[in-house]
Design a protein around this motif. Structure first.
Motif, short mmCIF file in Angstrom:
data_model
loop_
_atom_site.label_atom_id
_atom_site.label_comp_id
_atom_site.label_asym_id
_atom_site.label_seq_id
_atom_site.Cartn_x
_atom_site.Cartn_y
_atom_site.Cartn_z
N LEU A 1 0.82 -1.23 0.00
CA LEU A 1 0.00 0.00 0.00
C LEU A 1 0.84 1.26 0.00
N LEU A 2 2.09 1.10 0.45
CA LEU A 2 2.89 2.29 0.75
C LEU A 2 3.10 3.22 -0.46
N PRO A 3 3.46 2.69 -1.65
CA PRO A 3 3.66 3.61 -2.76
C PRO A 3 2.41 4.44 -3.06
N ASP A 4 1.23 3.80 -3.02
CA ASP A 4 -0.01 4.54 -3.29
C ASP A 4 -0.25 5.59 -2.21
N ALA A 5 0.04 5.20 -0.96
CA ALA A 5 -0.18 6.14 0.15
C ALA A 5 0.75 7.35 0.00
N PHE B 1 3.13 5.84 6.35
CA PHE B 1 2.96 4.98 7.53
C PHE B 1 4.11 3.99 7.55
N ALA B 2 4.26 3.28 8.65
CA ALA B 2 5.33 2.28 8.74
C ALA B 2 4.72 0.89 8.54
N PRO B 3 4.98 0.24 7.40
CA PRO B 3 4.38 -1.07 7.15
C PRO B 3 4.92 -2.14 8.10
N GLY B 4 4.05 -3.10 8.43
CA GLY B 4 4.37 -4.06 9.49
C GLY B 4 5.53 -4.99 9.22
N GLU C 1 -8.80 6.27 1.70
CA GLU C 1 -9.07 6.18 0.25
C GLU C 1 -8.18 5.13 -0.40
N VAL C 2 -6.91 5.13 -0.02
CA VAL C 2 -5.97 4.18 -0.60
C VAL C 2 -6.36 2.75 -0.21
N VAL C 3 -6.74 2.57 1.06
CA VAL C 3 -7.11 1.23 1.53
C VAL C 3 -8.37 0.75 0.79
#
Ligand SMILES: Cc1ncc(COP(=O)(O)O)c(C=O)c1O
Length: 497
Positions: free
Chosen positions: A429-433, A440-443, A477-479
């Motif tokens: 998700l990170l690039p879109d976010a 955010f910090a991905p898990g 929105e991204v999610v």
């Protein structure tokens, strides 16, 4: 040919054309520019290094006057034959790095990339908001201690650090029911140095260290750097899974357990008194020391404090770490280790062997800040701000991602852990976010093997309430867009073509 100009001029105030001439002269001297080689046309070099053409022409004239280059109209400027003795360039030196560092480099390559300087809403870092740093108080404290004690403070401080600050911190720890004296404290360069020193104190390369999973990602890096193996023990909503911890600590290769009992990074959770007591029982029974990291402990904004592991331990099994990085600012690089007996003796020897001592002027200034009450006043303001930001973030999550995200609001600290059961790997998700203007910090980065995680850490320290609400709206929105592309999304046939 490579020319680098000093953006603020050279210390000797050389004009720009002379900086250019000097660098070309050096390159001719060492053979990087060979006899007969053509220098770039004046127009091209001037464009590349963004100076006036006359400046480059002046540099070329100077070199020509020295007989190092020659210019022919229509053909260009060339390095003269015999301008420098022919030199054999040594083969490029390729150092062989240790296996541990190669592994560390591999780990570093997997870290998420965040572009600096964009104007998005930052929710990935656990760095306090610079707007909240008590800069004026710190400046006054530093001036005061340097005027009072300048000569003494500018010497080496010894491995244990400033006695006054140790006294002040020992007093605070005793108020929190930790039975400790200033002699049992070691000031270190942030909790980071404390973690590395503790690892070195108890392990040999090849040993294993039990860590909570997920855990602070830099601990995973520190383990790799020292050639150690992480043995992850799963976290539950109430803290580390004690049933899983017991057999891990019984293993002969496991030499240490690292834990963050209060405002866990990344989960934000705080363990109960009973959980802490049972954890200590297990550690003592297996004779494995426990490193307790309490970086965010001063940032409680609701609920009652729980005694630290160090406060509950009278056996010497706990190495207690604290840092001013989260409650004040990280730039002073000031942390604290509390331990005793042989561990303390070993720690002081290690510290001395590593870097002799910390920076006394900074330690003295923090002592002044703590004793004058400025630190506590700052903490009150910071806690109020963090509470408001945390509420804004969790309210927005409730509104925007209801039924999609699971989270438990923390009682303090900087972070909320959000589970998105519908997203298999939040890293994707990170690039879109980031494109949408939120980070955010991905898990995955908090897991020793970096596998996919449906969790993410959201930090509420950098952005204010309005920005956090905007950030959550963008994230939602991204999610939602990502969930809509799932094969089982409403309207989808589930058929892969
Ligand atoms: C749990 C934890 N320990 C240690 C550190 C490093 O802190 P310091 O700046 O004190 O080295 C951090 C920083 O994020 C952290 O979250």
């Amino acid at each position: 040919m490579r020319i680098r100009l000093e953006p603020r001029g050279t210390p000797g105030g050389d004009p720009v054309y002379r900086q250019i001439a000097d660098q070309i002269r050096s390159q001719i001297a060492v053979g990087t520019l060979a006899p007969g080689e053509r220098l770039p046309p004046i127009r091209v070099l001037a464009g590349d290094i963004e100076v006036n053409r006359d400046t480059v022409a002046l540099a070329y004239d100077e070199l020509s006057a020295e007989g190092l280059v020659t210019s022919t109209v229509g053909r260009g400027t060339f390095v003269c034959a015999g301008a420098a003795p022919p030199v054999e360039l040594p083969p490029k030196f390729e150092p062989v790095l240790s296996t541990a560092v190669e592994r560390l480099l591999g780990f570093e390559r997997t870290r998420p990339r965040y572009a600096s300087g964009d104007d998005g809403v930052s929710m990935h870092a656990l760095i306090p908001d610079p707007e909240l740093y008590p800069v004026a108080d710190f400046r006054r404290a530093l001036t005061r201690v340097l005027s009072d004690d300048g000569g003494k403070l500018l010497q080496y401080g010894g491995p244990q650090g400033h006695a006054g600050l140790r006294e002040a911190l020992a007093g605070r720890l005793r108020q929190a029911t930790v039975d400790v004296s200033a002699d049992e404290l070691v000031l270190c360069q942030g909790a980071s140095q404390g973690i590395t020193l503790a690892l070195r104190l108890f392990t040999e390369p090849g040993d294993a260290v039990a860590v909570e999973e997920p855990t602070y990602s830099n601990v995973l890096a520190a383990l790799l750097a020292l050639g150690l193996r992480a043995v992850p023990v799963p976290m539950r909503p109430d803290g580390v899974d004690l049933a899983a911890l017991e057999p891990v600590l019984a293993r002969p290769d496991v030499k240490l357990f690292y834990t963050i009992p209060t405002f866990h990074n990344p989960l934000g959770t705080t363990t109960s008194l009973e959980h802490r007591r049972e954890l200590l029982r297990i550690a003592r029974a297996s004779a494995v020391p426990v490193v307790e990291d309490t970086c965010e402990v001063d940032l409680r904004f609701r609920g009652r404090p729980v005694p630290s592991l160090a406060a509950l331990d009278d056996s010497g099994a706990v190495i207690h770490l604290f840092s001013f990085s989260k409650s004040l600012f990280p730039g002073a690089r000031l942390g604290l280790m509390a331990t005793r007996g042989r561990a303390l003796e070993g720690l002081l020897a290690l510290r001395h062997a590593s870097d002799l001592s910390g920076a006394l002027p900074l330690q003295a200034a923090l002592d002044d800040l703590v004793r004058s009450g400025a630190y506590d006043r700052h903490l009150s303001r910071l806690r109020r701000t963090l509470r408001a930001r945390c509420d804004a973030l969790t309210d927005a999550l409730e509104e925007q991602l209801s039924g999609i995200a699971d989270f438990v609001p923390p009682d303090g600290g900087y972070q909320v852990w959000v589970e998105l059961p519908g997203i298999a790997d939040t890293r994707e998700l990170l690039p879109d976010a980031l494109r949408a203007g939120v980070s955010f910090a991905p898990g995955y980065q908090f897991l020793a093997d970096g596998r996919a995680s449906s969790g993410m850490r959201l930090s509420f320290t950098q952005a204010n309430e309005d920005a956090l609400r905007t950030g959550v709206a963008r994230l939602a929105e991204v999610v939602r867009a990502r969930l809509a592309t799932r094969p089982d999304a409403p309207g989808s046939t589930g058929v892969h073509i």
